[in-house]
Design a protein around this motif. Structure first.
Motif, PDB file in Angstrom:
ATOM      1  N   LEU A  79       0.836  -1.200   0.000  1.00  0.00           N
ATOM      2  CA  LEU A  79       0.000   0.000   0.000  1.00  0.00           C
ATOM      3  C   LEU A  79       0.871   1.249   0.000  1.00  0.00           C
ATOM      4  CD1 LEU A  79      -2.803  -1.005   2.534  1.00  0.00           C
ATOM      5  CD2 LEU A  79      -2.861  -1.104   0.044  1.00  0.00           C
ATOM      6  N   PRO A  80       0.333   2.380  -0.501  1.00  0.00           N
ATOM      7  CA  PRO A  80       1.118   3.616  -0.528  1.00  0.00           C
ATOM      8  C   PRO A  80       1.540   4.040   0.878  1.00  0.00           C
ATOM      9  CG  PRO A  80      -0.916   3.854  -1.807  1.00  0.00           C
ATOM     10  CD  PRO A  80      -1.002   2.548  -1.081  1.00  0.00           C
ATOM     11  N   GLN A  81       2.713   4.657   0.940  1.00  0.00           N
ATOM     12  CA  GLN A  81       3.230   5.180   2.205  1.00  0.00           C
ATOM     13  C   GLN A  81       3.004   6.684   2.267  1.00  0.00           C
ATOM     14  OE1 GLN A  81       4.787   3.346   4.684  1.00  0.00           O
ATOM     15  NE2 GLN A  81       4.171   1.543   3.548  1.00  0.00           N
ATOM     16  N   PRO A  82       2.805   7.274   3.428  1.00  0.00           N
ATOM     17  CA  PRO A  82       2.638   6.580   4.700  1.00  0.00           C
ATOM     18  C   PRO A  82       1.274   5.886   4.765  1.00  0.00           C
ATOM     19  CG  PRO A  82       2.265   8.921   5.022  1.00  0.00           C
ATOM     20  CD  PRO A  82       2.696   8.738   3.590  1.00  0.00           C
ATOM     21  N   ASN A  83       1.202   4.846   5.571  1.00  0.00           N
ATOM     22  CA  ASN A  83      -0.039   4.078   5.691  1.00  0.00           C
ATOM     23  C   ASN A  83      -1.006   4.762   6.643  1.00  0.00           C
ATOM     24  OD1 ASN A  83       1.954   2.245   4.661  1.00  0.00           O
ATOM     25  ND2 ASN A  83       0.543   0.602   5.111  1.00  0.00           N
ATOM     26  N   TYR A  84      -2.264   4.786   6.253  1.00  0.00           N
ATOM     27  CA  TYR A  84      -3.331   5.235   7.142  1.00  0.00           C
ATOM     28  C   TYR A  84      -4.275   4.064   7.348  1.00  0.00           C
ATOM     29  CZ  TYR A  84      -1.715   9.987   6.351  1.00  0.00           C
ATOM     30  OH  TYR A  84      -0.941  11.125   6.291  1.00  0.00           O
ATOM     31  N   THR A  85      -4.674   3.856   8.580  1.00  0.00           N
ATOM     32  CA  THR A  85      -5.516   2.706   8.913  1.00  0.00           C
ATOM     33  C   THR A  85      -6.797   2.701   8.096  1.00  0.00           C
ATOM     34  OG1 THR A  85      -4.574   2.697  11.138  1.00  0.00           O
ATOM     35  CG2 THR A  85      -6.640   1.502  10.833  1.00  0.00           C
ATOM     36  N   VAL A  86      -7.377   3.871   7.879  1.00  0.00           N
ATOM     37  CA  VAL A  86      -8.637   3.930   7.129  1.00  0.00           C
ATOM     38  C   VAL A  86      -8.453   3.386   5.712  1.00  0.00           C
ATOM     39  CG1 VAL A  86      -8.363   6.344   6.328  1.00  0.00           C
ATOM     40  CG2 VAL A  86     -10.666   5.362   6.646  1.00  0.00           C
ATOM     41  N   HIS A  87      -7.299   3.650   5.099  1.00  0.00           N
ATOM     42  CA  HIS A  87      -7.026   3.143   3.745  1.00  0.00           C
ATOM     43  C   HIS A  87      -6.783   1.638   3.773  1.00  0.00           C
ATOM     44  CE1 HIS A  87      -5.488   7.436   2.666  1.00  0.00           C
ATOM     45  NE2 HIS A  87      -6.806   7.354   2.615  1.00  0.00           N
ATOM     46  N   THR A  88      -6.053   1.183   4.790  1.00  0.00           N
ATOM     47  CA  THR A  88      -5.810  -0.261   4.922  1.00  0.00           C
ATOM     48  C   THR A  88      -7.126  -1.011   5.088  1.00  0.00           C
ATOM     49  OG1 THR A  88      -3.642   0.147   5.905  1.00  0.00           O
ATOM     50  CG2 THR A  88      -4.607  -2.034   6.264  1.00  0.00           C
ATOM     51  N   LEU A  89      -8.005  -0.484   5.927  1.00  0.00           N
ATOM     52  CA  LEU A  89      -9.299  -1.127   6.155  1.00  0.00           C
ATOM     53  C   LEU A  89     -10.136  -1.169   4.879  1.00  0.00           C
ATOM     54  CD1 LEU A  89     -10.142   0.333   9.663  1.00  0.00           C
ATOM     55  CD2 LEU A  89      -9.787  -2.084   9.122  1.00  0.00           C
ATOM     56  N   ALA A  90     -10.121  -0.096   4.103  1.00  0.00           N
ATOM     57  CA  ALA A  90     -10.868  -0.077   2.837  1.00  0.00           C
ATOM     58  C   ALA A  90     -10.300  -1.123   1.882  1.00  0.00           C
ATOM     59  CB  ALA A  90     -10.811   1.311   2.211  1.00  0.00           C
ATOM     60  N   HIS A  91      -8.981  -1.197   1.800  1.00  0.00           N
ATOM     61  CA  HIS A  91      -8.311  -2.154   0.900  1.00  0.00           C
ATOM     62  C   HIS A  91      -8.598  -3.598   1.318  1.00  0.00           C
ATOM     63  CE1 HIS A  91      -5.170  -3.953  -1.574  1.00  0.00           C
ATOM     64  NE2 HIS A  91      -4.754  -4.586  -0.486  1.00  0.00           N
ATOM     65  N   ILE A  92      -8.427  -3.889   2.581  1.00  0.00           N
ATOM     66  CA  ILE A  92      -8.571  -5.261   3.060  1.00  0.00           C
ATOM     67  C   ILE A  92     -10.027  -5.713   2.992  1.00  0.00           C
ATOM     68  CG2 ILE A  92      -8.864  -4.872   5.560  1.00  0.00           C
ATOM     69  CD1 ILE A  92      -6.714  -7.014   6.018  1.00  0.00           C
ATOM     70  N   SER A 102     -12.149  -5.935  12.283  1.00  0.00           N
ATOM     71  CA  SER A 102     -12.157  -5.053  13.445  1.00  0.00           C
ATOM     72  C   SER A 102     -10.722  -4.673  13.769  1.00  0.00           C
ATOM     73  CB  SER A 102     -12.765  -5.765  14.658  1.00  0.00           C
ATOM     74  OG  SER A 102     -14.079  -6.162  14.398  1.00  0.00           O
ATOM     75  N   LEU A 103     -10.579  -3.614  14.558  1.00  0.00           N
ATOM     76  CA  LEU A 103      -9.256  -3.198  15.013  1.00  0.00           C
ATOM     77  C   LEU A 103      -9.031  -3.662  16.441  1.00  0.00           C
ATOM     78  CD1 LEU A 103      -8.992   0.510  13.812  1.00  0.00           C
ATOM     79  CD2 LEU A 103      -8.018  -1.520  12.761  1.00  0.00           C
ATOM     80  N   ILE A 104      -7.788  -3.939  16.750  1.00  0.00           N
ATOM     81  CA  ILE A 104      -7.381  -4.223  18.127  1.00  0.00           C
ATOM     82  C   ILE A 104      -6.371  -3.158  18.508  1.00  0.00           C
ATOM     83  CG2 ILE A 104      -6.107  -5.819  19.599  1.00  0.00           C
ATOM     84  CD1 ILE A 104      -7.263  -8.069  17.872  1.00  0.00           C
ATOM     85  N   MET A 105      -6.597  -2.505  19.636  1.00  0.00           N
ATOM     86  CA  MET A 105      -5.651  -1.476  20.069  1.00  0.00           C
ATOM     87  C   MET A 105      -5.599  -1.388  21.583  1.00  0.00           C
ATOM     88  SD  MET A 105      -7.527   2.212  19.426  1.00  0.00           S
ATOM     89  CE  MET A 105      -7.660   1.994  17.679  1.00  0.00           C
ATOM     90  N   GLY A 106      -4.486  -0.871  22.055  1.00  0.00           N
ATOM     91  CA  GLY A 106      -4.343  -0.614  23.478  1.00  0.00           C
ATOM     92  C   GLY A 106      -5.092   0.649  23.860  1.00  0.00           C
ATOM     93  N   ALA A 121     -15.061   7.448   9.927  1.00  0.00           N
ATOM     94  CA  ALA A 121     -15.349   6.403   8.938  1.00  0.00           C
ATOM     95  C   ALA A 121     -14.941   5.036   9.467  1.00  0.00           C
ATOM     96  CB  ALA A 121     -14.612   6.697   7.622  1.00  0.00           C
ATOM     97  N   ILE A 122     -13.834   4.981  10.195  1.00  0.00           N
ATOM     98  CA  ILE A 122     -13.397   3.717  10.796  1.00  0.00           C
ATOM     99  C   ILE A 122     -14.470   3.220  11.758  1.00  0.00           C
ATOM    100  CG2 ILE A 122     -11.722   2.636  12.354  1.00  0.00           C
ATOM    101  CD1 ILE A 122      -9.594   4.559  11.166  1.00  0.00           C
ATOM    102  N   LEU A 123     -14.939   4.106  12.642  1.00  0.00           N
ATOM    103  CA  LEU A 123     -15.931   3.705  13.645  1.00  0.00           C
ATOM    104  C   LEU A 123     -17.303   3.440  13.034  1.00  0.00           C
ATOM    105  CD1 LEU A 123     -14.988   6.021  16.641  1.00  0.00           C
ATOM    106  CD2 LEU A 123     -14.634   3.557  16.429  1.00  0.00           C
ATOM    107  N   ALA A 124     -17.570   4.008  11.882  1.00  0.00           N
ATOM    108  CA  ALA A 124     -18.859   3.759  11.228  1.00  0.00           C
ATOM    109  C   ALA A 124     -18.935   2.324  10.709  1.00  0.00           C
ATOM    110  CB  ALA A 124     -19.072   4.749  10.080  1.00  0.00           C
ATOM    111  N   ASP A 125     -17.795   1.790  10.281  1.00  0.00           N
ATOM    112  CA  ASP A 125     -17.790   0.491   9.612  1.00  0.00           C
ATOM    113  C   ASP A 125     -17.123  -0.649  10.373  1.00  0.00           C
ATOM    114  OD1 ASP A 125     -19.056   1.670   7.413  1.00  0.00           O
ATOM    115  OD2 ASP A 125     -17.144   2.222   6.496  1.00  0.00           O
ATOM    116  N   HIS A 126     -16.401  -0.333  11.446  1.00  0.00           N
ATOM    117  CA  HIS A 126     -15.592  -1.363  12.105  1.00  0.00           C
ATOM    118  C   HIS A 126     -15.683  -1.262  13.624  1.00  0.00           C
ATOM    119  CE1 HIS A 126     -13.685  -2.268   8.241  1.00  0.00           C
ATOM    120  NE2 HIS A 126     -13.670  -0.962   8.057  1.00  0.00           N
ATOM    121  N   MET A 127     -15.681  -2.432  14.266  1.00  0.00           N
ATOM    122  CA  MET A 127     -15.564  -2.490  15.723  1.00  0.00           C
ATOM    123  C   MET A 127     -14.107  -2.237  16.110  1.00  0.00           C
ATOM    124  SD  MET A 127     -18.447  -3.171  17.304  1.00  0.00           S
ATOM    125  CE  MET A 127     -17.811  -3.716  18.906  1.00  0.00           C
TER     126      MET A 127
END
Length: 194
Positions: A79-92, A102-106, A121-127
């Motif tokens: 994926l293009p750099q720098p990576n943004y989670t929202v783009h990774t989620l759309a791609h995957i 879903s995302l896992i985070m501390g 947008a992340i929270l609209a589509d992903h836990m």
């Protein structure tokens, strides 16, 4: 639909703390699998002690090969750099339409989620599954009782890759902090010694 938790990290190196969290998340939530997403080296940043992408991916592969529900992922490498989670989620999500990601985070990352690119947008589509961390301050109140944020009472593990790298450089014994195959690879390759 298979539920997959994405656990992002540089994993430089992956250690038992990462495995404890990933295993706890997959065993004590409604997730079916955890993918350990190796974050690529940002070409615009100084390399410092960050190993090449393929070495870090190899360590994640070795660390997870005995876990049926945990797998390495290099999804961000192309994926293009720098990576943004929202783009990774759309791609995957487009690449694997039959999976629910879903995302896992501390908890420390949850505090800054409102600063992420297109976090709405992340929270609209992903836990987002959040594990506790020892940290100062409180989590942003805007995420209290948010329907897409689920806290998982995972063990608090205070092991850092930085601590491990520094200990290796100082010729300390770090074998209890790493899975045996990861330590073997680090030792064979002479990583982090200088």
């Amino acid at each position: 639909m298979k539920k997959v938790g994405l656990y992002f990290g540089t994993f430089n190196p992956i250690h038992i703390g990462h495995l404890i969290i990933a295993n706890h998340m997959v065993e004590h939530s409604n997730l079916d699998e955890i993918w350990m997403v190796v974050t690529p080296h940002n070409p615009f940043k100084k390399k410092s002690s960050l190993l090449d992408n393929h070495h870090r991916l190899e360590m994640v592969y070795r660390a997870t090969e005995d876990y049926d529900k945990i797998a390495p992922s290099d999804i961000e490498f192309k994926l293009p750099q720098p990576n943004y989670t929202v783009h990774t989620l759309a791609h995957i999500s487009e690449k694997y339409p039959s999976y629910n990601f879903s995302l896992i985070m501390g908890e420390d990352n949850l505090k800054s989620l409102h600063k992420w690119k297109n976090y709405e947008a992340i929270l609209a589509d992903h836990m987002v599954y959040v594990y506790p961390r020892i940290s100062e301050g409180t989590v942003e109140t805007q995420f209290d009782n948010h329907p897409k944020i689920q806290r998982v009472n995972a063990p608090i593990v205070e092991i850092s890759s930085t601590m491990i790298r520094n200990a290796i450089k100082e010729e300390k014994n770090v074998t209890p902090l790493l899975s045996s195959p990861v330590w073997k690879y680090i030792d064979e390759m002479n990583f982090y010694k200088k």
